[in-house]
Design an enzyme around this catalytic site. Sequence first.
Site, mmCIF file in Angstrom:
data_model
loop_
_atom_site.group_PDB
_atom_site.id
_atom_site.type_symbol
_atom_site.label_atom_id
_atom_site.label_comp_id
_atom_site.label_asym_id
_atom_site.label_seq_id
_atom_site.Cartn_x
_atom_site.Cartn_y
_atom_site.Cartn_z
ATOM 1 C CG HIS A 12 -1.907 1.128 1.236
ATOM 2 N ND1 HIS A 12 -3.237 0.904 1.529
ATOM 3 C CD2 HIS A 12 -1.806 2.452 0.984
ATOM 4 C CE1 HIS A 12 -3.900 2.043 1.465
ATOM 5 N NE2 HIS A 12 -3.038 3.012 1.126
ATOM 6 C CG HIS A 14 -0.998 6.947 -1.388
ATOM 7 N ND1 HIS A 14 -2.229 6.988 -2.002
ATOM 8 C CD2 HIS A 14 -1.188 6.323 -0.196
ATOM 9 C CE1 HIS A 14 -3.131 6.419 -1.213
ATOM 10 N NE2 HIS A 14 -2.518 6.011 -0.109
ATOM 11 C CG LEU A 15 4.649 5.163 -5.781
ATOM 12 C CD1 LEU A 15 5.176 4.211 -6.854
ATOM 13 C CD2 LEU A 15 5.746 5.470 -4.767
ATOM 14 N NE ARG A 16 0.636 11.916 -2.743
ATOM 15 C CZ ARG A 16 -0.410 11.580 -1.998
ATOM 16 N NH1 ARG A 16 -1.377 10.846 -2.521
ATOM 17 N NH2 ARG A 16 -0.487 11.943 -0.738
ATOM 18 C CG ASN A 40 -5.632 8.009 -3.532
ATOM 19 O OD1 ASN A 40 -4.575 7.475 -3.870
ATOM 20 N ND2 ASN A 40 -5.746 8.678 -2.392
ATOM 21 C CE LYS A 94 -7.978 1.345 -0.567
ATOM 22 N NZ LYS A 94 -6.756 2.159 -0.533
ATOM 23 C CG HIS A 133 -10.120 4.194 2.960
ATOM 24 N ND1 HIS A 133 -8.961 4.928 2.962
ATOM 25 C CD2 HIS A 133 -10.841 4.636 4.035
ATOM 26 C CE1 HIS A 133 -8.966 5.775 3.984
ATOM 27 N NE2 HIS A 133 -10.109 5.614 4.643
ATOM 28 C CG HIS A 168 -5.317 2.197 5.697
ATOM 29 N ND1 HIS A 168 -6.662 2.044 5.917
ATOM 30 C CD2 HIS A 168 -5.211 2.921 4.554
ATOM 31 C CE1 HIS A 168 -7.338 2.646 4.953
ATOM 32 N NE2 HIS A 168 -6.479 3.184 4.122
ATOM 33 C CG ASP A 248 -1.925 4.873 3.900
ATOM 34 O OD1 ASP A 248 -1.972 5.257 2.713
ATOM 35 O OD2 ASP A 248 -2.725 5.268 4.766
ATOM 36 C CB ALA A 267 -5.131 13.111 5.430
#
Length: 343
Positions: A12, A14-16, A40, A94, A133, A168, A248, A267
């Site tokens: 999990h 987030h690499l943007r 996302n 997801k 989530h 998470h 995460d 966040a």
Amino acid sequence: MILNIRRPDDFHVHLRDGEMLRKVVNHTSKHFERALVMPNVPPIDTGPQASDLRNRISKCSEFEFQPLMTIRLTERTTPATIHEAKEHGVVAAKVYPQGVTTGSHGGVTVEQLRGLGDTFAAMEQSGMVLCWHGELPGPGWLTAEQRMLPEMHRVVDGFPKLRQVMEHISTREGVEWVRSCPDTVAGTITVHHLYLTLDDLGGRGRWGGGGQLHPHYFYSPIAKFDEDREILLRAALEPTGKFFLGTDSAPHPTAAKFNVDAGCCAAGVFSSPVAMAALASRFDAEEALDRLEDFTSVNGAKFYGLPLNEGRMELAREPWVVPRMIEGMTPFLAGEELPWRVL
């Protein structure tokens, strides 16, 4: 002391995209053989979009690294969407309930979620994993995870062969729910949920002293209580194989984490650069270093049906101080001394 383990996976992250992707991808690919990339930010809803992002990630990474791609489930996701995504190598879809976290405005309502039966059936047939989530939208922030469990269980009961992951986990109830489910259900645990509680966020804990709100410890789902943290730690250490690492790690520029002009705080915790050192330190404190490899390198791969990594990672019991800033971002535990580091 030197600890040698199988090279880990992060299920999990987030690499943007764009400039942020170029800044953060190597902090994941340096430490992890594979990582499950969340859909996302930027929004990834189809197989072709996932393939495009995978290519951008690969071009930015300086290390041998396999990004595992996901798509979002929305009201527009159909069985055809799932089969096309599978052809593009997507391994998971997801669920983002609307309004629960960054980039969830395109997610689903509870009513829309209940109408995705055909899509869940297609995922079950294709072998794609369903990631949750697990927070119910609306009032009741601290109980959002518990209130989402019945909706998740509805899908577990309706699609018994569909592999599902509660992402998470942050509460005792979430851990107990995963334990009670069949082996088709697993859970990921972050590094920060093994360290922090609400007291740390509010400036009254071990990692957030001073009595002031700590914006870099704000994330979703929010940290809970001492009991929840202890139950999460016991789950990470247990030999059942139902729990594994998903950091995460969700980087933001420091200015976005403490935006005075906008009067808000984004966040997310940027934990990739410190994750393995922090985990080794936490497991060592429990005299459980022998459990670290299963949690980080074995359980998740087995659940996703992936071969175990052949590469190795060495960590040393050697104190180091986490940098206060990395490329304009504040990492998790910035300025803290940890007893373990990655060699």
